[in-house]
Write a protein that holds these residues in place. Structure first.
Motif, PDB file in Angstrom:
ATOM      1  N   CYS A   1      14.484 -42.325  16.886  1.00 59.26           N
ATOM      2  CA  CYS A   1      14.930 -42.718  15.560  1.00 59.26           C
ATOM      3  C   CYS A   1      15.407 -41.462  14.829  1.00 59.26           C
ATOM      4  O   CYS A   1      14.637 -40.536  14.617  1.00 59.26           O
ATOM      5  CB  CYS A   1      13.787 -43.389  14.810  1.00 59.26           C
TER       6      CYS A   1
ATOM      7  N   SER B   1      16.798 -39.347  11.628  1.00 62.80           N
ATOM      8  CA  SER B   1      16.591 -39.358  10.181  1.00 62.80           C
ATOM      9  C   SER B   1      17.922 -39.516   9.459  1.00 62.80           C
ATOM     10  O   SER B   1      18.985 -39.333  10.031  1.00 62.80           O
ATOM     11  CB  SER B   1      15.949 -38.042   9.759  1.00 62.80           C
TER      12      SER B   1
ATOM     13  N   MET C   1      11.041 -33.655   5.923  1.00 65.21           N
ATOM     14  CA  MET C   1      10.783 -34.607   7.008  1.00 65.21           C
ATOM     15  C   MET C   1      11.811 -35.732   7.020  1.00 65.21           C
ATOM     16  O   MET C   1      12.279 -36.151   8.069  1.00 65.21           O
ATOM     17  CB  MET C   1       9.380 -35.197   6.887  1.00 65.21           C
TER      18      MET C   1
ATOM     19  N   ASP D   1      15.063 -34.225  12.216  1.00 64.72           N
ATOM     20  CA  ASP D   1      14.817 -34.990  13.438  1.00 64.72           C
ATOM     21  C   ASP D   1      13.705 -34.304  14.231  1.00 64.72           C
ATOM     22  O   ASP D   1      13.365 -33.154  13.968  1.00 64.72           O
ATOM     23  CB  ASP D   1      16.087 -35.026  14.300  1.00 64.72           C
ATOM     24  N   PRO D   2      13.172 -35.009  15.243  1.00 67.06           N
ATOM     25  CA  PRO D   2      12.227 -34.350  16.145  1.00 67.06           C
ATOM     26  C   PRO D   2      12.905 -33.141  16.777  1.00 67.06           C
ATOM     27  O   PRO D   2      14.124 -33.168  16.979  1.00 67.06           O
ATOM     28  CB  PRO D   2      11.919 -35.428  17.182  1.00 67.06           C
ATOM     29  N   PRO D   3      12.212 -32.100  17.065  1.00 66.90           N
ATOM     30  CA  PRO D   3      10.772 -31.948  16.991  1.00 66.90           C
ATOM     31  C   PRO D   3      10.247 -31.492  15.618  1.00 66.90           C
ATOM     32  O   PRO D   3       9.054 -31.557  15.369  1.00 66.90           O
ATOM     33  CB  PRO D   3      10.478 -30.892  18.050  1.00 66.90           C
TER      34      PRO D   3
ATOM     35  N   GLN E   1      10.635 -32.844  12.583  1.00 62.99           N
ATOM     36  CA  GLN E   1      10.076 -33.968  11.839  1.00 62.99           C
ATOM     37  C   GLN E   1       8.704 -34.359  12.383  1.00 62.99           C
ATOM     38  O   GLN E   1       7.762 -34.586  11.629  1.00 62.99           O
ATOM     39  CB  GLN E   1      11.024 -35.160  11.904  1.00 62.99           C
ATOM     40  N   THR E   2       8.579 -34.429  13.682  1.00 58.48           N
ATOM     41  CA  THR E   2       7.312 -34.821  14.317  1.00 58.48           C
ATOM     42  C   THR E   2       6.214 -33.817  13.995  1.00 58.48           C
ATOM     43  O   THR E   2       5.093 -34.197  13.643  1.00 58.48           O
ATOM     44  CB  THR E   2       7.496 -34.944  15.842  1.00 58.48           C
ATOM     45  N   LYS E   3       6.529 -32.541  14.093  1.00 59.47           N
ATOM     46  CA  LYS E   3       5.538 -31.498  13.813  1.00 59.47           C
ATOM     47  C   LYS E   3       5.059 -31.591  12.365  1.00 59.47           C
ATOM     48  O   LYS E   3       3.853 -31.578  12.108  1.00 59.47           O
ATOM     49  CB  LYS E   3       6.157 -30.111  14.076  1.00 59.47           C
TER      50      LYS E   3
ATOM     51  N   ARG F   1       5.332 -34.183  10.210  1.00 57.98           N
ATOM     52  CA  ARG F   1       4.686 -35.472   9.958  1.00 57.98           C
ATOM     53  C   ARG F   1       3.249 -35.466  10.492  1.00 57.98           C
ATOM     54  O   ARG F   1       2.320 -35.898   9.815  1.00 57.98           O
ATOM     55  CB  ARG F   1       5.499 -36.597  10.591  1.00 57.98           C
ATOM     56  N   ASN F   2       3.046 -34.946  11.693  1.00 55.64           N
ATOM     57  CA  ASN F   2       1.700 -34.876  12.258  1.00 55.64           C
ATOM     58  C   ASN F   2       0.792 -33.952  11.451  1.00 55.64           C
ATOM     59  O   ASN F   2      -0.411 -34.196  11.348  1.00 55.64           O
ATOM     60  CB  ASN F   2       1.755 -34.429  13.718  1.00 55.64           C
TER      61      ASN F   2
ATOM     62  N   ARG G   1      -0.070 -35.950   8.083  1.00 51.49           N
ATOM     63  CA  ARG G   1      -0.651 -37.288   8.266  1.00 51.49           C
ATOM     64  C   ARG G   1      -2.158 -37.230   7.994  1.00 51.49           C
ATOM     65  O   ARG G   1      -2.857 -36.390   8.481  1.00 51.49           O
ATOM     66  CB  ARG G   1      -0.406 -37.779   9.679  1.00 51.49           C
TER      67      ARG G   1
END
Length: 195
Positions: free
Chosen positions: A1, A3, A33, A37-39, A41-43, A45-46, A49
């Motif tokens: 997905c 962004s 975020m 995009d990943p990576p 965004q993932t880093k 967001r995690n 969270r």
């Protein structure tokens, strides 16, 4: 997905002297975020969270209940109770400050920075607005650097998590500033606690 993208291409149309100064704004927004995009965004967001919900609802409920009782008492004592200014605004500030791990006064400063950043990204800004946003980003960057070095910061607060991740090299300065900026902007906008 993938962004959505922050369209800051208008920076390229600014006068040369302002365009060079505005590059940190472009970089900051690229690390939000919602715009990355990943990576990356993932880093990010995690990392955040679970920390937006801090402190626990029970802790926050007790603190807000005590403050609400005091605010109601103060309002009744003076014979006037403007609900938003005298009641909702202070309670919202207290709740957001607890979640972020900063003081209410620091949150008031953050509101100004947040507004300038949103004014920059939401419309094609004037040269003056761009300059205000550049100054606000600089002040926000200094504030987040101070948070990183603060010994008394609640390690489980959102600010504490970002500060620790930056100190440990999990994220860099741009990611720390961008994530804090996005979180304060989102929280202050959603709750509408400051006018």
């Amino acid at each position: 997905c993938l962004s959505s993208r922050a369209d800051v291409s208008f920076i390229d149309r600014l006068p040369d002297d302002v365009r060079a100064q505005a590059e940190p704004l472009r970089t900051t927004f690229e690390h939000w975020m919602v715009f990355s995009d990943p990576p990356i965004q993932t880093k990010l967001r995690n990392l955040v969270r679970g920390h937006v919900a801090r402190p626990s609802p029970v802790e926050l409920e007790h603190a807000l209940s005590a403050r609400a009782e005091q605010l109601l008492h103060d309002g009744v004592s003076v014979g006037s109770l403007a609900v938003y200014d005298a009641f909702a605004k202070p309670l919202g500030l207290q709740a957001l400050a607890a979640i972020l791990g900063v003081s209410e006064q620091e949150l008031r400063c953050a509101d100004g920075w947040s507004n300038d950043l949103l004014d920059f990204i939401n419309v094609e800004p004037s040269v003056e607005q761009t300059r205000r946003s550049i100054v606000s980003l600089g002040e926000l960057r200094q504030f987040v650097a101070q948070l990183r070095d603060r010994d008394t910061l609640d390690a489980d607060s959102l600010a504490g998590v970002l500060a620790r991740a930056w100190r440990e090299g999990v994220i860099d300065e741009t990611e720390a500033v961008a994530t804090f900026a996005q979180m304060i902007t989102a929280l202050l906008t959603i709750v509408g606690v400051l006018a």
